[in-house]
Scaffold this active site. Structure first.
Site, PDB file in Angstrom:
ATOM      1  N   PRO A   2       0.801  -1.093   0.081  1.00 16.32           N
ATOM      2  CA  PRO A   2       0.001  -0.139   0.060  1.00 16.32           C
ATOM      3  C   PRO A   2       0.809   1.184  -0.027  1.00 16.32           C
ATOM      4  O   PRO A   2       1.863   1.272   0.675  1.00 16.32           O
ATOM      5  CB  PRO A   2      -0.815  -0.131   1.170  1.00 16.32           C
ATOM      6  N   GLU A   3       0.341   2.320  -0.804  1.00 16.52           N
ATOM      7  CA  GLU A   3       1.240   3.458  -0.915  1.00 16.52           C
ATOM      8  C   GLU A   3       0.638   4.547   0.016  1.00 16.52           C
ATOM      9  O   GLU A   3      -0.422   4.127   0.498  1.00 16.52           O
ATOM     10  CB  GLU A   3       1.353   3.896  -2.378  1.00 16.52           C
ATOM     11  N   ARG A 125       1.662 -12.491   3.883  1.00 15.74           N
ATOM     12  CA  ARG A 125       3.140 -12.633   3.832  1.00 15.74           C
ATOM     13  C   ARG A 125       4.049 -12.513   5.207  1.00 15.74           C
ATOM     14  O   ARG A 125       5.199 -12.707   5.311  1.00 15.74           O
ATOM     15  CB  ARG A 125       3.778 -11.859   2.575  1.00 15.74           C
ATOM     16  N   ARG A 168      21.497  17.577  -3.894  1.00 11.65           N
ATOM     17  CA  ARG A 168      21.629  16.560  -4.585  1.00 11.65           C
ATOM     18  C   ARG A 168      21.680  16.435  -6.017  1.00 11.65           C
ATOM     19  O   ARG A 168      20.943  15.861  -6.646  1.00 11.65           O
ATOM     20  CB  ARG A 168      20.486  15.314  -4.319  1.00 11.65           C
TER      21      ARG A 168
END
Ligand SMILES: [Zn+2]
Length: 288
Positions: A2-3, A125, A168
């Site tokens: 799930p995001e 899982r 970055r």
């Protein structure tokens, strides 16, 4: 997995149903999911009341009385299901079927409330967990994760994004977006979609981005996540069937998982590329 939008939806759905409830009992058959022995965990949570349900990145936080909290990570296949005699809430959405089939063989933890309703933790899982922390311990745990701001919070400003990008310069933009120390909740799916929205190739180096592209990336993060949360809030069946994929929003995806198919804007075939071990999809025509 799930995001952020799915976890946000679960948070809202659960919040409406479990806040105010008092825990009468707890059971768990999977020791790795909890951070105390079952006996200790039980004795600590019995009698505590659920004060609030919050979210940080993709984790849920159940604020309990007496300064206790349960930090929940659903990982790949975890699910929290609330059930009472009259309703059942799965993935944040009420369903009519009831919860006669629960607990099932994937139920590894159960909270029983004093009103005899339940909160089930199902996990096929078994990577998910429910860890119990005091307020101080929770703050420490979260600090260790070095998480960036929530993308939909007022903390996540264009100035903040520019500042992080300038540190970055040699990151690929997709990698930058997926790094939760920059901003949380932009995973594999949403980073591809944000790049498409901003018309930049996911492999672009941060230092090559123009001012106008950075603005679009910023706008895209806010818009795409907000839209996805909105859709998650109105449709449910997709989420459950997709086992934590993008749910209803998956129909709206422009590039993610669509390589080999035609771009919805220009008709060019969507390409894929590996970036940092992740497959990324993009339109070679629309994205520069
Ligand atoms: Zn295109």
């Amino acid at each position: 997995m799930p995001e952020l939008p799915e976890v946000e939806t679960i948070k809202r759905g659960l919040g409406k149903n479990i806040v105010g409830k008092k825990i009468a009992d707890f059971d768990c058959d999977w020791q790795k999911a909890i951070n105390y022995s079952l006996k200790e965990y039980k004795s600590k949570v019995r009698g505590l009341q659920i004060k609030d349900v919050k979210r940080r990145a993709k984790m849920l936080i159940l604020n309990l009385s007496k300064n206790w909290n349960i930090l929940v990570h659903l990982k790949m296949t975890g699910q929290l299901v609330y059930g009472s005699k009259t309703k059942c809430v799965v993935g944040g959405h009420p369903i009519e079927e009831g919860y006669d089939c629960l607990p099932n063989r994937f139920t590894h933890a159960t909270f029983t409330f004093f009103d005899q309703s339940h909160l089930y933790f199902n996990d096929i899982r078994k990577f998910g967990w429910l860890r119990l922390f005091t307020d101080a311990e929770l703050a420490e745990e979260l600090a260790k994760l070095n998480l960036g701001p929530e993308p939909l919070s007022s903390e996540f400003t264009l100035a903040y994004l520019k500042g992080r990008l300038s540190k970055r310069p040699n990151n690929r933009i997709k990698q930058f977006l997926m790094d939760s120390s920059n901003v949380v909740g932009v995973g594999n799916i949403y980073s591809d979609e944000v790049c498409f929205y901003a018309k930049v190739k996911p492999i672009r180096l941060v230092k090559t981005l123009k001012e106008s592209e950075i603005k679009l990336i910023y706008k895209g993060i806010k818009k795409i996540l907000a839209d996805s949360i909105k859709l998650q809030g109105t449709t449910f069946s997709d989420y459950r069937n997709a086992q934590g994929e993008a749910g209803a929003f998956s129909k709206k995806l422009k590039v993610y998982g669509r390589y080999g198919q035609k771009c919805k804007i220009c008709g060019t075939i969507i390409k894929k590329i590996k970036i940092g071990g992740r497959t990324s999809s993009f339109c070679p025509q629309c994205q520069k």
